[in-house]
Design a protein around this motif. Structure first.
Motif, PDB file in Angstrom:
ATOM      1  N   TYR A   1       0.835  -1.215   0.000  1.00  0.00           N
ATOM      2  CA  TYR A   1       0.000   0.000   0.000  1.00  0.00           C
ATOM      3  C   TYR A   1       0.861   1.252   0.000  1.00  0.00           C
ATOM      4  O   TYR A   1       0.555   2.231  -0.685  1.00  0.00           O
TER       5      TYR A   1
ATOM      6  N   ARG B   1       4.583  -7.513   8.003  1.00  0.00           N
ATOM      7  CA  ARG B   1       5.138  -6.240   8.502  1.00  0.00           C
ATOM      8  C   ARG B   1       6.386  -6.513   9.324  1.00  0.00           C
ATOM      9  O   ARG B   1       6.358  -7.373  10.211  1.00  0.00           O
TER      10      ARG B   1
ATOM     11  N   HIS C   1       1.282   1.285   8.716  1.00  0.00           N
ATOM     12  CA  HIS C   1       0.304   1.686   7.691  1.00  0.00           C
ATOM     13  C   HIS C   1      -0.333   2.986   8.171  1.00  0.00           C
ATOM     14  O   HIS C   1      -0.930   3.029   9.240  1.00  0.00           O
TER      15      HIS C   1
ATOM     16  N   GLY D   1      -5.474   2.244  10.955  1.00  0.00           N
ATOM     17  CA  GLY D   1      -4.162   2.122  10.329  1.00  0.00           C
ATOM     18  C   GLY D   1      -3.361   1.101  11.105  1.00  0.00           C
ATOM     19  O   GLY D   1      -3.877   0.455  12.031  1.00  0.00           O
ATOM     20  N   GLY D   2      -2.113   0.944  10.729  1.00  0.00           N
ATOM     21  CA  GLY D   2      -1.258  -0.020  11.432  1.00  0.00           C
ATOM     22  C   GLY D   2      -0.164   0.738  12.160  1.00  0.00           C
ATOM     23  O   GLY D   2       0.578   1.521  11.555  1.00  0.00           O
TER      24      GLY D   2
ATOM     25  N   ILE E   1      -0.642 -10.931   8.786  1.00  0.00           N
ATOM     26  CA  ILE E   1      -2.105 -10.865   8.820  1.00  0.00           C
ATOM     27  C   ILE E   1      -2.656 -11.134   7.416  1.00  0.00           C
ATOM     28  O   ILE E   1      -1.935 -11.003   6.425  1.00  0.00           O
TER      29      ILE E   1
ATOM     30  N   ILE F   1      -6.033  -9.792   5.199  1.00  0.00           N
ATOM     31  CA  ILE F   1      -7.153  -8.838   5.197  1.00  0.00           C
ATOM     32  C   ILE F   1      -8.125  -9.258   4.097  1.00  0.00           C
ATOM     33  O   ILE F   1      -7.720  -9.364   2.932  1.00  0.00           O
TER      34      ILE F   1
HETATM   35  O1  LIG Z   1      -1.883  -3.088   8.527  1.00  0.00           O
HETATM   36  C1  LIG Z   1      -2.746  -2.755   9.342  1.00  0.00           C
HETATM   37  O2  LIG Z   1      -2.691  -3.046  10.542  1.00  0.00           O
HETATM   38  C2  LIG Z   1      -3.908  -1.932   8.893  1.00  0.00           C
HETATM   39  C3  LIG Z   1      -4.276  -2.159   7.486  1.00  0.00           C
HETATM   40  C4  LIG Z   1      -5.126  -1.081   6.967  1.00  0.00           C
HETATM   41  O3  LIG Z   1      -5.226  -0.033   7.515  1.00  0.00           O
HETATM   42  C5  LIG Z   1      -5.868  -1.261   5.738  1.00  0.00           C
HETATM   43  O4  LIG Z   1      -5.603  -2.244   5.045  1.00  0.00           O
HETATM   44  O5  LIG Z   1      -6.738  -0.448   5.430  1.00  0.00           O
END
Ligand SMILES: O=C(O)CCC(=O)C(=O)O
Length: 275
Positions: free
Chosen positions: A59, A114, A120, A214-215, A226, A228
């Motif tokens: 991202y 990560r 993030h 966010g992260g 993770i 998603i």
């Molecule tokens: O990486 C994270 O913990 C959050 C990911 C995130 O914010 C997203 O994918 O929109």
């Protein structure tokens, strides 16, 4: 086979109030092991490179290795499509229940690794939020645009870069004055109102995308892993134009196929035999 979990009145109450829920022990240990083994097989490709029908597409420069369309990256990822711990939840919150377009679609799915220093940036929130991620509840039904499942494959505690959320921010009418800018990559570690979501491997965070999130910065060595999965209504489209391969669609159960391809293509040639 795990039992289907259904949202309770208390879940509805907290999802509405806070914009997120934590689903404890959502994925069974065998599935977490299989997913971690699948992660171990990811090739060390550069951003933009493809691996079959999955693509590394981080991202931001700080997020680390993010494999998009990861449902194409091995069978364990297919088990997540309609996982019994959350499928009834996402149907309830963003599946256009009791309407003529009732159903779901996965519009993004990402495997994320990560490392130390990664994060993030903070983004989203109700203020000027896109319809795509909006929270909605009206006439006794939820009408959210996108509900995300973040499944932890490793324990995520202090220093591991937990996802952070600003509870209730899916309904914000004001911009967060200290949230900075996604484009600048502002970190959310110290953001007033933001709380870290600590998870054990197998726990899942469910949240409406319109929640500010966010992260946080990972400071520990090692990897945070993770997956998603972003769910939305049946009429959605993938965000970056990924298409699920016919090979994948052909081997899925009809229930899973209906979530990746709720509306099969309708072309003149396809219906010739039916005429
Ligand atoms: O990486 C994270 O913990 C959050 C990911 C995130 O914010 C997203 O994918 O929109």
């Amino acid at each position: 086979m795990m039992e289907i979990r259904y949202p309770t009145e208390l879940d509805d109450f907290f999802f509405d109030l806070q914009g997120y829920l934590i689903l404890k022990e959502a994925a069974e240990p065998a599935l977490i092991d299989d997913l971690n083994r699948a992660f171990d097989q990811f090739p060390p490709i550069e951003p933009g490179a493809w691996w079959g029908n999955a693509q590394r597409r981080d991202y931001t420069v700080d997020t680390g290795y993010e494999l998009h369309n990861c449902v194409e990256a091995g069978e364990p990822f297919e088990r997540l499509i309609d996982h019994p711990s959350w499928i009834a939840y996402v149907r309830h919150f963003c599946g256009e229940e009791q309407s003529y377009v009732q159903g779901l679609f996965i519009d993004e799915c990402i495997a994320s690794i990560r490392k130390s220093g990664g994060h993030h940036p903070v983004h989203s929130g109700g203020y000027k939020g896109a319809m795509r991620g909006a929270f909605g509840y009206k006439h006794g039904v939820f009408r959210c645009g996108q509900v995300n499942i973040i499944l932890a494959l490793t324990d995520i505690g202090e220093g591991d870069g937990p996802t952070m959320v600003v509870p209730g921010s899916h309904k914000s009418n004001f911009p967060h004055p200290l949230a900075g800018d996604y484009g600048r990559g502002d970190r959310m570690d110290e953001l007033p109102g933001a709380i870290p979501v600590y998870l054990k491997a197998g726990d899942a965070l469910l949240f409406v995308d319109g929640l500010m999130h966010g992260g946080s910065s990972r400071t520990n060595p090692g990897e945070r892993r993770i997956v998603i999965y972003r769910y939305g209504p049946s009429w959605g489209a993938t965000r970056f134009g990924y298409e699920y391969s016919q090979t994948l669609l052909n081997r899925l159960t009809s229930e899973r196929r209906a979530i990746l391809q709720p509306i099969p293509p309708n072309r003149p040639d396809d219906s010739v035999e039916d005429v």
